[in-house]
Scaffold this motif. Structure first.
Motif, PDB file in Angstrom:
ATOM      1  N   LEU A 163      46.755  14.733  99.505  1.00 39.36           N
ATOM      2  CA  LEU A 163      46.860  16.152  99.138  1.00 39.36           C
ATOM      3  C   LEU A 163      47.023  16.282  97.636  1.00 39.36           C
ATOM      4  O   LEU A 163      47.865  15.615  97.030  1.00 39.36           O
ATOM      5  CB  LEU A 163      48.065  16.790  99.845  1.00 39.36           C
ATOM      6  CG  LEU A 163      48.553  18.145  99.354  1.00 39.36           C
ATOM      7  CD1 LEU A 163      47.477  19.228  99.505  1.00 39.36           C
ATOM      8  CD2 LEU A 163      49.822  18.561 100.082  1.00 39.36           C
ATOM      9  N   THR A 164      46.216  17.150  97.039  1.00 33.19           N
ATOM     10  CA  THR A 164      46.390  17.517  95.636  1.00 33.19           C
ATOM     11  C   THR A 164      46.717  18.994  95.553  1.00 33.19           C
ATOM     12  O   THR A 164      45.983  19.841  96.080  1.00 33.19           O
ATOM     13  CB  THR A 164      45.119  17.228  94.812  1.00 33.19           C
ATOM     14  OG1 THR A 164      44.833  15.830  94.864  1.00 33.19           O
ATOM     15  CG2 THR A 164      45.321  17.632  93.353  1.00 33.19           C
ATOM     16  N   TYR A 165      47.856  19.291  94.932  1.00 34.24           N
ATOM     17  CA  TYR A 165      48.260  20.671  94.652  1.00 34.24           C
ATOM     18  C   TYR A 165      47.708  21.049  93.280  1.00 34.24           C
ATOM     19  O   TYR A 165      47.982  20.357  92.289  1.00 34.24           O
ATOM     20  CB  TYR A 165      49.778  20.804  94.594  1.00 34.24           C
ATOM     21  CG  TYR A 165      50.564  20.321  95.789  1.00 34.24           C
ATOM     22  CD1 TYR A 165      50.878  21.176  96.839  1.00 34.24           C
ATOM     23  CD2 TYR A 165      51.043  19.007  95.835  1.00 34.24           C
ATOM     24  CE1 TYR A 165      51.648  20.734  97.911  1.00 34.24           C
ATOM     25  CE2 TYR A 165      51.812  18.559  96.904  1.00 34.24           C
ATOM     26  CZ  TYR A 165      52.109  19.439  97.945  1.00 34.24           C
ATOM     27  OH  TYR A 165      52.871  18.995  98.991  1.00 34.24           O
ATOM     28  N   ILE A 166      46.967  22.132  93.196  1.00 40.40           N
ATOM     29  CA  ILE A 166      46.403  22.579  91.917  1.00 40.40           C
ATOM     30  C   ILE A 166      47.006  23.940  91.572  1.00 40.40           C
ATOM     31  O   ILE A 166      46.720  24.948  92.220  1.00 40.40           O
ATOM     32  CB  ILE A 166      44.867  22.676  91.986  1.00 40.40           C
ATOM     33  CG1 ILE A 166      44.282  21.323  92.407  1.00 40.40           C
ATOM     34  CG2 ILE A 166      44.304  23.095  90.619  1.00 40.40           C
ATOM     35  CD1 ILE A 166      42.805  21.373  92.707  1.00 40.40           C
ATOM     36  N   ASP A 167      47.860  23.940  90.581  1.00 38.66           N
ATOM     37  CA  ASP A 167      48.624  25.133  90.200  1.00 38.66           C
ATOM     38  C   ASP A 167      48.082  25.650  88.872  1.00 38.66           C
ATOM     39  O   ASP A 167      48.333  25.069  87.821  1.00 38.66           O
ATOM     40  CB  ASP A 167      50.100  24.755  90.084  1.00 38.66           C
ATOM     41  CG  ASP A 167      50.990  25.938  89.742  1.00 38.66           C
ATOM     42  OD1 ASP A 167      50.491  27.077  89.740  1.00 38.66           O
ATOM     43  OD2 ASP A 167      52.185  25.719  89.480  1.00 38.66           O
ATOM     44  N   ARG A 168      47.344  26.740  88.924  1.00 39.62           N
ATOM     45  CA  ARG A 168      46.748  27.310  87.712  1.00 39.62           C
ATOM     46  C   ARG A 168      47.486  28.552  87.218  1.00 39.62           C
ATOM     47  O   ARG A 168      47.260  29.000  86.115  1.00 39.62           O
ATOM     48  CB  ARG A 168      45.286  27.673  87.968  1.00 39.62           C
ATOM     49  CG  ARG A 168      44.391  26.490  88.298  1.00 39.62           C
ATOM     50  CD  ARG A 168      42.924  26.899  88.324  1.00 39.62           C
ATOM     51  NE  ARG A 168      42.041  25.760  88.625  1.00 39.62           N
ATOM     52  CZ  ARG A 168      41.558  25.496  89.825  1.00 39.62           C
ATOM     53  NH1 ARG A 168      41.853  26.291  90.845  1.00 39.62           N
ATOM     54  NH2 ARG A 168      40.777  24.457  90.032  1.00 39.62           N
ATOM     55  N   SER A 169      48.336  29.136  88.067  1.00 40.62           N
ATOM     56  CA  SER A 169      48.866  30.451  87.718  1.00 40.62           C
ATOM     57  C   SER A 169      50.377  30.510  87.590  1.00 40.62           C
ATOM     58  O   SER A 169      50.906  31.505  87.104  1.00 40.62           O
ATOM     59  CB  SER A 169      48.426  31.485  88.769  1.00 40.62           C
ATOM     60  OG  SER A 169      48.853  31.107  90.055  1.00 40.62           O
ATOM     61  N   GLY A 170      51.115  29.474  88.020  1.00 40.91           N
ATOM     62  CA  GLY A 170      52.562  29.561  87.988  1.00 40.91           C
ATOM     63  C   GLY A 170      53.048  30.750  88.787  1.00 40.91           C
ATOM     64  O   GLY A 170      52.494  31.095  89.829  1.00 40.91           O
ATOM     65  N   PHE A 171      54.077  31.420  88.287  1.00 47.26           N
ATOM     66  CA  PHE A 171      54.598  32.607  88.950  1.00 47.26           C
ATOM     67  C   PHE A 171      54.097  33.892  88.301  1.00 47.26           C
ATOM     68  O   PHE A 171      54.451  34.978  88.724  1.00 47.26           O
ATOM     69  CB  PHE A 171      56.137  32.596  88.906  1.00 47.26           C
ATOM     70  CG  PHE A 171      56.765  31.625  89.850  1.00 47.26           C
ATOM     71  CD1 PHE A 171      57.166  32.015  91.112  1.00 47.26           C
ATOM     72  CD2 PHE A 171      56.952  30.309  89.483  1.00 47.26           C
ATOM     73  CE1 PHE A 171      57.745  31.124  91.996  1.00 47.26           C
ATOM     74  CE2 PHE A 171      57.531  29.404  90.346  1.00 47.26           C
ATOM     75  CZ  PHE A 171      57.930  29.817  91.599  1.00 47.26           C
ATOM     76  N   GLU A 172      53.281  33.758  87.243  1.00 51.03           N
ATOM     77  CA  GLU A 172      52.949  34.927  86.452  1.00 51.03           C
ATOM     78  C   GLU A 172      51.683  35.634  86.920  1.00 51.03           C
ATOM     79  O   GLU A 172      51.392  36.737  86.474  1.00 51.03           O
ATOM     80  CB  GLU A 172      52.749  34.528  84.978  1.00 51.03           C
ATOM     81  CG  GLU A 172      54.006  34.029  84.288  1.00 51.03           C
ATOM     82  CD  GLU A 172      54.356  32.618  84.685  1.00 51.03           C
ATOM     83  OE1 GLU A 172      53.438  31.867  85.060  1.00 51.03           O
ATOM     84  OE2 GLU A 172      55.549  32.275  84.657  1.00 51.03           O
ATOM     85  N   ASP A 173      50.903  35.009  87.806  1.00 49.27           N
ATOM     86  CA  ASP A 173      49.612  35.577  88.177  1.00 49.27           C
ATOM     87  C   ASP A 173      49.591  35.822  89.672  1.00 49.27           C
ATOM     88  O   ASP A 173      50.599  35.704  90.363  1.00 49.27           O
ATOM     89  CB  ASP A 173      48.499  34.600  87.758  1.00 49.27           C
ATOM     90  CG  ASP A 173      47.189  35.322  87.446  1.00 49.27           C
ATOM     91  OD1 ASP A 173      47.006  36.439  87.947  1.00 49.27           O
ATOM     92  OD2 ASP A 173      46.365  34.747  86.707  1.00 49.27           O
ATOM     93  N   ASP A 174      48.417  36.161  90.203  1.00 51.70           N
ATOM     94  CA  ASP A 174      48.310  36.491  91.619  1.00 51.70           C
ATOM     95  C   ASP A 174      48.047  35.276  92.489  1.00 51.70           C
ATOM     96  O   ASP A 174      47.948  35.389  93.708  1.00 51.70           O
ATOM     97  CB  ASP A 174      47.214  37.532  91.850  1.00 51.70           C
ATOM     98  CG  ASP A 174      45.858  37.097  91.303  1.00 51.70           C
ATOM     99  OD1 ASP A 174      45.690  35.891  91.028  1.00 51.70           O
ATOM    100  OD2 ASP A 174      44.982  37.963  91.164  1.00 51.70           O
TER     101      ASP A 174
END
Length: 356
Positions: A163-174
């Protein structure tokens, strides 16, 4: 214009606007460089893997020790009940103002029983000491117990994970830019094999915060408003909530197994050498005189399907139909599966080319 393109344009326009306000000198160049760095570093990817044959556990329903740091004490004790009836009532009121579709999960409705465990534990569901001054364990069976079956004693238990988690937005985006790359299978103590068909990530907060897609590098559960407080407060290398179907031996065996809430997280190890789920004061395991972690591992991956289905009216309490039959003759209504030796590593291959 696509949403992703539009967001890029807006971010570029923001940088240009800031540079314009500061002028054309070094301050403007610094602002532009900062904005470029933000765009280059907006993506974080964490990979977790475990091959078949590694240590795994299947969590059975049972009581959970009650952490005084999280749940306080009875009124007769030195503190007061925390995350109990008052907290649950407050969450129901708040959600009725902001997410009315979620209220039916915590409060129930004409067709579904209430499930407050995502945010708290009712006062009447707590055992106390004989003198009534401390809580001991839950009166009801929960999916976070010390009642477990492990592959060291049951050869039918096995699984593999990549599994790869890809986090592009953090908590600031949708969260719409986040993603996962998931290859998973596992078995129950009876040898039934499970896989998932993920439809989409949950990008809206539900009864508790979800992180809007994928989260990386956060604390969850326990004393943090992300996830159920019945799990200890723990550091998560990566995590997501999603909606999808559960396949048992290659098939969706019941309509209730469609559109399930599916939660995976890779965290610090929170079970000790006896596979007992820690309290907050016992973490981190293996340090400060605390019990040692199971197998000496510093990371684990949890796969959790709570008794929650995403319905047309919102999330509701709907027992899962797993392939595993409990001693009472009923199907286990949730799945909580542990990959005990899952690694956790920063996946640099998934990062933008300009990321160091």
């Amino acid at each position: 214009m696509s949403d992703s393109t539009r967001r890029s344009v807006l971010k570029t326009a923001g940088a240009a606007g800031l540079a314009g306000l500061l002028g054309t000198g070094s301050a403007a160049a610094t602002a532009e460089r900062i904005e470029r760095a933000k765009r280059a570093n907006q993506q974080v990817a964490v990979r977790t893997r475990q091959s078949r044959g590694g240590s795994v556990h299947w969590i059975l329903p049972g009581p959970r020790r009650i952490d005084p740091h999280v749940f306080g004490t009875p009124e007769a004790g030195p503190s007061t009940p925390q995350r109990g009836d008052d907290h649950i009532a407050h969450k129901i009121w708040y959600l009725s103002q902001h997410r009315p579709d979620v209220v039916g999960l915590l409060a129930g409705d004409d067709d579904h029983k209430a499930l407050p465990l995502p945010v708290g534990l009712p006062n009447k569901a707590r055992q106390t000491t004989a003198d009534g001054t401390r809580y001991t364990e839950t009166k009801i069976p929960v999916p976070f117990s010390d009642n477990t079956v492990g592959s060291e004693t049951n050869p039918d238990l096995d699984g593999a994970l990549d599994l790869t988690y890809i986090d592009r937005s953090g908590f600031e985006d949708d969260g719409n830019g986040d993603g996962i790359d998931l290859d998973i299978w596992f078995t129950d103590p009876a040898g039934n094999r499970y896989t998932f068909d993920i439809h989409h990530l949950e990008t809206h907060d539900g009864a508790h915060l979800h992180g809007r897609g994928v989260m990386t590098g956060v604390y969850m559960h326990g004393d943090v408003p992300i996830g159920t407080p019945l799990m200890p407060t723990q550091y998560a290398f990566g995590s997501f909530w999603a909606v999808g179907d559960l396949l048992t031996n290659g098939e969706v065996v019941a309509d209730r197994n469609r559109n399930r809430i599916i939660h995976l997280m890779t965290t610090q190890t929170v079970r000790d050498t006896d596979y007992r789920l820690a309290l907050d004061e016992e973490l981190p395991l293996g340090a400060h005189g605390n019990p040692d972690p199971y197998l000496g591992s510093q990371s684990v991956t949890h796969a959790f399907l709570p008794p929650i289905q995403a319905t047309d009216d919102g999330p509701r309490r709907v027992p899962l139909r797993s392939g595993f039959t409990l001693p009472n003759g009923k199907s286990q209504p949730f799945i909580h599966f542990m990959f005990d030796e899952a690694s956790a590593e920063l996946d640099r291959s998934a990062h933008p080319a300009q990321r160091p």
